[in-house]
Design an enzyme around this catalytic site. Structure first.
Site, mmCIF file in Angstrom:
data_model
loop_
_atom_site.group_PDB
_atom_site.id
_atom_site.type_symbol
_atom_site.label_atom_id
_atom_site.label_comp_id
_atom_site.label_asym_id
_atom_site.label_seq_id
_atom_site.Cartn_x
_atom_site.Cartn_y
_atom_site.Cartn_z
ATOM 1 N N ASP A 1 -3.103 9.567 136.260
ATOM 2 C CA ASP A 1 -3.131 10.433 137.314
ATOM 3 C C ASP A 1 -1.790 11.010 137.775
ATOM 4 O OD1 ASP A 1 -2.325 7.744 138.185
ATOM 5 O OD2 ASP A 1 -3.462 7.802 139.845
ATOM 6 N N GLU B 1 -0.435 4.301 124.179
ATOM 7 C CA GLU B 1 0.888 4.977 124.651
ATOM 8 C C GLU B 1 1.852 4.681 123.230
ATOM 9 O OE1 GLU B 1 -0.804 4.876 128.666
ATOM 10 O OE2 GLU B 1 -0.492 3.460 126.857
ATOM 11 N N HIS C 1 -0.239 2.178 142.903
ATOM 12 C CA HIS C 1 -0.722 1.519 141.792
ATOM 13 C C HIS C 1 0.457 2.202 140.750
ATOM 14 C CE1 HIS C 1 -2.527 5.743 141.944
ATOM 15 N NE2 HIS C 1 -2.561 5.703 140.498
ATOM 16 N N HIS C 2 0.515 1.285 139.794
ATOM 17 C CA HIS C 2 1.227 1.381 138.634
ATOM 18 C C HIS C 2 2.824 1.013 139.118
ATOM 19 C CE1 HIS C 2 -2.022 2.773 136.570
ATOM 20 N NE2 HIS C 2 -1.772 4.242 136.599
ATOM 21 N N GLY D 1 11.795 -1.495 112.066
ATOM 22 C CA GLY D 1 10.969 -2.211 111.226
ATOM 23 C C GLY D 1 9.862 -2.700 112.387
ATOM 24 N N ASP E 1 -2.079 -4.895 105.353
ATOM 25 C CA ASP E 1 -3.580 -5.260 105.959
ATOM 26 C C ASP E 1 -2.982 -5.732 107.600
ATOM 27 O OD1 ASP E 1 -2.294 -7.458 104.922
ATOM 28 O OD2 ASP E 1 -4.235 -8.386 104.453
ATOM 29 N N ASN F 1 -3.312 -8.309 101.150
ATOM 30 C CA ASN F 1 -2.964 -9.324 100.412
ATOM 31 C C ASN F 1 -2.990 -10.646 101.486
ATOM 32 O OD1 ASN F 1 -0.832 -8.802 102.501
ATOM 33 N ND2 ASN F 1 0.760 -8.011 100.809
ATOM 34 N N GLY G 1 -2.669 -11.305 104.575
ATOM 35 C CA GLY G 1 -1.760 -11.618 105.622
ATOM 36 C C GLY G 1 -0.518 -10.784 105.720
ATOM 37 N N GLU H 1 6.510 -11.712 105.863
ATOM 38 C CA GLU H 1 6.806 -12.993 106.828
ATOM 39 C C GLU H 1 6.608 -14.212 105.996
ATOM 40 O OE1 GLU H 1 8.006 -12.084 109.506
ATOM 41 O OE2 GLU H 1 7.070 -10.326 110.098
#
Length: 546
Positions: free
Chosen positions: A27, A50, A113-114, A403, A430, A457, A459, A463
């Site tokens: 708004d 966003e 608000h916000h 990244g 994935d 793969n 997961g 990592e």
């Protein structure tokens, strides 16, 4: 004819090349949203959130040189700030248009608000200051000048800017005028000193090369780099973050330099050269092969964004494009030693064998055709494709420094919107895909027909390779039925396939070549089917995190 604050800003953004604005309405931003939708030459592209809108603007800016995202005050702009930070880190001029509460409301410190309920209305603009190079609250009195200032800052630094539009001021007429501000030029004396020093070093060198980085592309100076290569005969290597900054079929191109991790011939060639001319290549962790790059400071001259560094001394006020142009005019041509670039090698693997890294990446490399835009999510997939030798006109895009996981899917939407006449190939993992998959529907909504590969793969493989306990719970993700997603997100009629063997992958890619629709292929591999560079990073954890 009366020109309003927001109409003036949009007109100037259109002038510098922005024809699409990504965003989510609110708004407080209705006046901005309405003006974008009613602009005859700018399209509103509404995104699912966003953050995705910011990623899409980032991808758009990688193709067109500039981008824009529009959010509402507080809740919207903070959701986008991660994407804006990525554009800042990777030198992309994205204009963040924020609709804010009316100026009268702010002056009254009303609890709206916000907000945080404390009457403080400047908090979120201040929070954005770390990830933009300039910001302004646009009013009828200052909008003309501030628009020119922010455009100059964004283009000069190649980084985002923040433009706030109070809801009760955005549609008021301008009461001032301003002419475009020229971008700063190089300091003549320092430009001449830098050129003299570089030419003197080249004259006494028996071997040399240019090491190009992404800043050459961001500043739009690839044509100047091509002039220098043609005039000098120098060979060209790039770093990972600068992949495809110049066409990889260029006769000067020798390959990617990534420290000691991969491309041993390129490493030896670059590190033993009498002179390395570093042109816009930041020495980041992934750019330097986990800090295994060994460039002798005494043999390296760095042309950075706005200065040149020679023998530890900085010559400020020297722009990349200016120094490249001067060198191209003055340098003599020589037959410098060079290497021939290498590809990922031939396609291997038995037809009925499971897909592994050795069979996957050469197949993907062969799939890329001239002119393609390849968007690769940061992780094992991009690290495998980063060393493919691209065909003429193809470009590679990866968020190497920032990244942020999930960047690639919405960034591919932005890239496709920026260049609807080119094929966009999205390669994502994935885990990454699950973060921002909602934006898949934008392709169909906009009539775009990408080729999407989802590497399943099981997961977060990158990592698993970097942490101490690969099987720990945080590396696991929900098991989705990926090939059902295009239909769920409105991509009706798309070619979809789930492939587990080399023959299935070959058949799916053959079908993709002739498909008249978007394509979505789930590529299933073993959990640890890692590309060579990602395996090398696993081995180089100590230097990566030193």
């Amino acid at each position: 004819m009366t020109v309003t604050v927001i109409d003036h800003v949009l007109s100037r953004l259109r002038t510098i090349g922005i024809t699409d604005v990504f965003g989510v309405p609110g708004d407080y931003s209705f006046s901005v949203n309405d003006a974008i939708c009613h602009h005859p030459e700018i399209r509103w592209i509404g995104c699912t959130n966003e953050l995705n809108a910011g990623y899409a603007a980032d991808g758009y800016a990688r193709i067109k040189g500039v981008g824009a995202v529009c959010t509402t005050y507080g809740v919207g702009e903070l959701s986008a700030i991660n994407a804006i930070a990525g554009s800042y880190a990777e030198h992309l001029p994205v204009f963040h248009l924020v609709g804010t509460p009316p100026a009268s409301t702010q002056a009254a410190r009303a609890l709206m608000h916000h907000t945080l309920g404390n009457g403080e209305y400047g908090l979120f603009q201040r929070m954005s200051e770390a990830v933009v190079v300039a910001s302004a609250v646009m009013t009828p009195q200052n909008a003309a000048y501030e628009t020119e200032r922010l455009i100059r800052e964004a283009l000069y630094h190649r980084r985002p800017v923040y433009m706030a539009f109070p809801a009760d001021l955005a549609n008021l007429p301008l009461v001032a005028e301003a002419a475009p501000l020229p971008l700063p030029k190089s300091v003549p004396a320092n430009l001449a000193r830098a050129a003299d020093a570089i030419l003197d070093r080249l004259a006494t060198a028996n071997s040399a090369c240019i090491l190009a980085g992404m800043l050459v592309g961001r500043t739009g100076d690839t044509a100047a780099l091509e002039k220098l290569l043609a005039a000098s005969g120098l060979p060209l290597a790039t770093m990972f973050m600068g992949k495809s900054v110049l066409d990889e079929q260029h006769p000067a191109y020798i390959g990617i330099y990534d420290g000691a991790l991969l491309n041993e011939e390129v490493r030896a060639f670059v590190e033993t050269a009498d002179l390395v001319l570093d042109v816009g290549a930041p020495m980041t962790d992934f750019n330097t092969g986990a800090f295994t790059a060994k460039l002798d400071p005494e043999k390296t001259i760095s042309i950075v964004h706005h200065h040149v560094r020679i023998d530890g001394k900085v010559l400020p006020g020297v722009e990349i494009g200016d120094i490249l142009e001067v060198l191209a005019q003055r340098v003599g041509h020589r037959d410098w030693p060079r290497l021939a670039p290498t590809s990922l090698g031939p396609v291997v693997g038995e037809a009925d064998a499971p897909i592994d890294a050795a069979s996957l990446y050469p197949r993907w490399a062969n799939f890329i055709r001239p002119g393609d835009i390849l968007v690769a999510e940061t992780g094992t997939a991009s690290m495998g494709l980063g060393f493919a030798l691209l065909p003429e006109g193809a470009s590679f895009h990866n968020q190497t420094l920032w990244g942020s996981i999930g960047w690639a899917t919405p960034a591919a939407v932005g890239a496709a919107a920026a260049a609807p006449d080119r094929r966009v190939v999205l390669v994502t993992g994935d885990g990454s895909h699950q973060l921002t998959v909602q934006e898949l529907g934008q392709f169909a909504r906009l009539g775009l027909k990408p080729v999407v590969f989802v590497l399943n793969n099981n997961g977060y493989l990158i990592e698993r390779l970097l942490c101490k306990e690969p099987e720990i719970a945080y590396n696991d993700i929900a098991q989705w039925r990926y090939t059902e997603l295009p239909h769920a997100f409105g991509c009706d009629g798309w070619l979809t396939a789930r492939v587990t063997t080399n023959a299935e992958l070959d058949a799916a890619m053959d079908a993709a070549e002739t498909a008249q629709s978007g394509v979505y292929i789930e590529v299933v591999t073993d959990t640890y089917a890692a590309s060579p560079l990602s395996l090398k990073l696993h081995e180089a954890v100590q230097t990566l995190y030193k």
